[in-house]
Design an enzyme around this catalytic site. Structure first.
Site, PDB file in Angstrom:
ATOM      1  N   TYR A 186      22.549  52.472  17.106  1.00  0.00           N
ATOM      2  CA  TYR A 186      21.682  53.451  16.436  1.00  0.00           C
ATOM      3  C   TYR A 186      21.750  53.304  14.920  1.00  0.00           C
ATOM      4  O   TYR A 186      20.784  53.594  14.228  1.00  0.00           O
ATOM      5  CB  TYR A 186      22.105  54.885  16.801  1.00  0.00           C
ATOM      6  N   LYS A 190      30.061  47.218  27.994  1.00  0.00           N
ATOM      7  CA  LYS A 190      29.718  45.932  28.610  1.00  0.00           C
ATOM      8  C   LYS A 190      30.620  44.882  27.960  1.00  0.00           C
ATOM      9  O   LYS A 190      30.174  44.028  27.189  1.00  0.00           O
ATOM     10  CB  LYS A 190      28.236  45.609  28.380  1.00  0.00           C
ATOM     11  N   ASP A 242      26.585  49.065  33.569  1.00  0.00           N
ATOM     12  CA  ASP A 242      25.578  48.925  34.637  1.00  0.00           C
ATOM     13  C   ASP A 242      26.141  49.422  35.968  1.00  0.00           C
ATOM     14  O   ASP A 242      25.458  50.117  36.728  1.00  0.00           O
ATOM     15  CB  ASP A 242      25.065  47.471  34.735  1.00  0.00           C
ATOM     16  N   ASP A 293      23.475  57.855  25.801  1.00  0.00           N
ATOM     17  CA  ASP A 293      22.131  58.441  25.824  1.00  0.00           C
ATOM     18  C   ASP A 293      21.507  58.244  27.208  1.00  0.00           C
ATOM     19  O   ASP A 293      21.007  59.196  27.825  1.00  0.00           O
ATOM     20  CB  ASP A 293      21.282  57.748  24.749  1.00  0.00           C
ATOM     21  N   ASP A 329      20.974  61.171  30.560  1.00  0.00           N
ATOM     22  CA  ASP A 329      19.691  61.521  31.203  1.00  0.00           C
ATOM     23  C   ASP A 329      19.792  61.313  32.714  1.00  0.00           C
ATOM     24  O   ASP A 329      19.286  62.107  33.506  1.00  0.00           O
ATOM     25  CB  ASP A 329      18.538  60.651  30.662  1.00  0.00           C
TER      26      ASP A 329
HETATM   27  C1  IPM Z   1      18.943  62.430  22.648  1.00  0.00           C
HETATM   28  C2  IPM Z   1      17.657  61.767  22.192  1.00  0.00           C
HETATM   29  C3  IPM Z   1      17.853  61.113  20.831  1.00  0.00           C
HETATM   30  C4  IPM Z   1      18.827  59.960  21.019  1.00  0.00           C
HETATM   31  C5  IPM Z   1      16.583  60.626  20.135  1.00  0.00           C
HETATM   32  C6  IPM Z   1      15.515  61.668  20.066  1.00  0.00           C
HETATM   33  C7  IPM Z   1      16.899  60.125  18.759  1.00  0.00           C
HETATM   34  O1  IPM Z   1      17.182  60.892  23.149  1.00  0.00           O
HETATM   35  O2  IPM Z   1      19.483  63.270  21.917  1.00  0.00           O
HETATM   36  O3  IPM Z   1      19.389  62.154  23.758  1.00  0.00           O
HETATM   37  O4  IPM Z   1      18.419  58.838  21.384  1.00  0.00           O
HETATM   38  O5  IPM Z   1      20.018  60.169  20.780  1.00  0.00           O
HETATM   39 MN    MN Z   2      18.295  60.973  25.020  1.00  0.00          MN
END
Ligand code: IPM
Ligand code: MN
Ligand code: NAD
Length: 369
Positions: free
Chosen positions: A142, A193, A226, A250, A254
């Protein structure tokens, strides 16, 4: 009574809708005398770009640095697709994380009993799930340099992102994970990884040495990222604390969110290092984004946002009982069958953002009064 300064940044898309519900909870906490929260509002993301041509203004950055905690809803959306890359809404969020030094991002994936049938996985895979993902938040790909697109002049371009980690960055996030594990299931799974990435190789080396030196009482396992993605949907209850880098964290969070029934359920805390007085910067935000597909419809799930406020009570304001009360209010409302539209399952009808917020406030009122 303690007085706390909160900076609320509603941001874009569903951000203002879910922020309104968190504000109702804050009003109740004030009314019930839990503490006195003084809330200031600011702009971030596309909303800030529209007002100042910047994804966060210098004035709001200063207020964030001065606040006891920042509560941020979400940034981004297609409206700002054409803005210059360095001014895009997400850059405001990244600047807050970097300038506040918020290296530790805690993302708890908890499957509430009432939602065990709402996951896309079978009930016995997710029922009772309680994972803490500890995501490194101020390093890795990032922020690594160089980060650029160069025109090669032959009709081709070259884009570079750089993954960089230094020993101290891995050690400090490792420490957060091991300390967290000691208060929970006493197990850490470290993920990278190391088979293809130098930064992953260093990550494994540093975590292994830290474990041996200071945390030998905690069970440590290493799992390639992975394979961890696969194990999360195969048998997620094998995990307690997962520690990983910025990008893998990240994506894996999710994925973990869907085990709980919806991305709209996952709160997060982003924490900096404590100074000599024990004070640290902190920002609390849902893991999800601005959900442009449902923005303005009044149907977004406010639970991740209200849960993030709960995490602020726990991690910034030392109010664990009030934080527990918020979690219990959420659990009770779900147990009564209330569902926003994003929560999969066979609920006969769904409620609006406002109805879900009101129901949580009503439940919370019972415990606080
Ligand atoms: C998160 C989001 C952010 C990230 C984006 C919006 C910069 O996806 O907070 O999970 O990638 O960290
Ligand atoms: Mn995210
Ligand atoms: P998203 O998380 O906004 O949405 C993904 C899906 O989940 C959508 O279908 C959305 O409707 C649903 N969803 C998310 N939160 C929900 C909620 N609370 N209630 C009901 N449904 C919900 O991800 P995306 O669509 O990939 O990204 C949209 C924008 O948000 C992008 O600009 C992205 O950069 C940004 N984003 C911001 C943050 C943040 O501010 N922390 C996090 C992730 C993405």
């Amino acid at each position: 009574m303690s007085i706390y300064k909160l900076l609320l940044l509603p941001g874009d898309g569903i951000g203002p809708e879910i922020s309104a519900e968190a504000e109702k909870v804050l009003a109740l906490l004030n009314e019930a005398g839990v503490a006195r929260f003084e809330v200031e509002r600011g702009l971030v993301g596309g909303a800030a770009y529209d007002a100042h041509k910047q994804a966060i203004s210098e004035a709001d950055m200063t207020r964030a640095l001065e606040a006891d905690a920042v509560l941020l809803a979400a940034v981004g959306g297609p409206k700002w697709d054409g803005v210059p890359y360095d001014l895009r809404p997400e850059s405001g969020l990244l600047r807050l994380r970097k300038d506040l030094g918020l290296f530790a991002n805690l993302r708890p994936a908890i499957c509430y009993a009432a939602l065990a049938d709402a996951s896309s996985l079978k009930r016995d895979i997710v029922d009772g799930l309680d994972i803490m993902i500890v995501r490194e938040l101020t390093g890795g790909v990032y922020f690594g340099e160089p980060k650029e697109i160069t025109d090669l002049g032959n009709g081709q371009k070259r884009a570079v992102d750089t993954q960089v980690y230094e020993t101290y960055e891995i050690e400090r996030i490792g420490r957060v994970a091991f300390e967290m594990a000691r208060k929970r299931g006493n197990k850490v799974t470290s993920s990278e990884k190391s088979n293809v990435m130098k930064s992953g190789y260093l990550w494994r080396e540093v975590i292994t040495a830290l474990h041996k030196r200071e945390y030998a009482d905690v069970k440590l396992e290493h799992m390639l990222a992975d394979a961890l993605a696969m194990q999360l949907v195969r048998w997620p209850k094998q995990f307690d604390v997962v520690v990983t880098d910025n990008l893998f964290g990240d994506m894996l969070s999710d994925e973990a969110a869907m085990l709980t029934g919806s991305l709209g359920m996952l709160p997060s805390a982003s924490l900096g290092a404590a100074d000599e007085k024990g004070k640290r910067h902190a920002m609390y935000e849902p893991c999800h984004g601005s959900a442009p597909d449902i923005a303005g419809k009044g149907i977004a799930n406010p639970i991740a946002m209200i849960g993030s406020l709960g995490m602020a009570l726990r991690y910034s304001f030392d109010l664990p009982k009030a934080a527990d009360a918020i979690d219990a209010a959420i659990a009770n409302v779900l147990a009564k069958g209330l569902r926003t539209a994003d929560i999969k399952g066979d609920a006969p009808s769904t409620v609006s953002t406002k109805e879900m917020g009101d129901a949580i406030v009503a439940e919370l009122k019972k415990t606080l009064s």
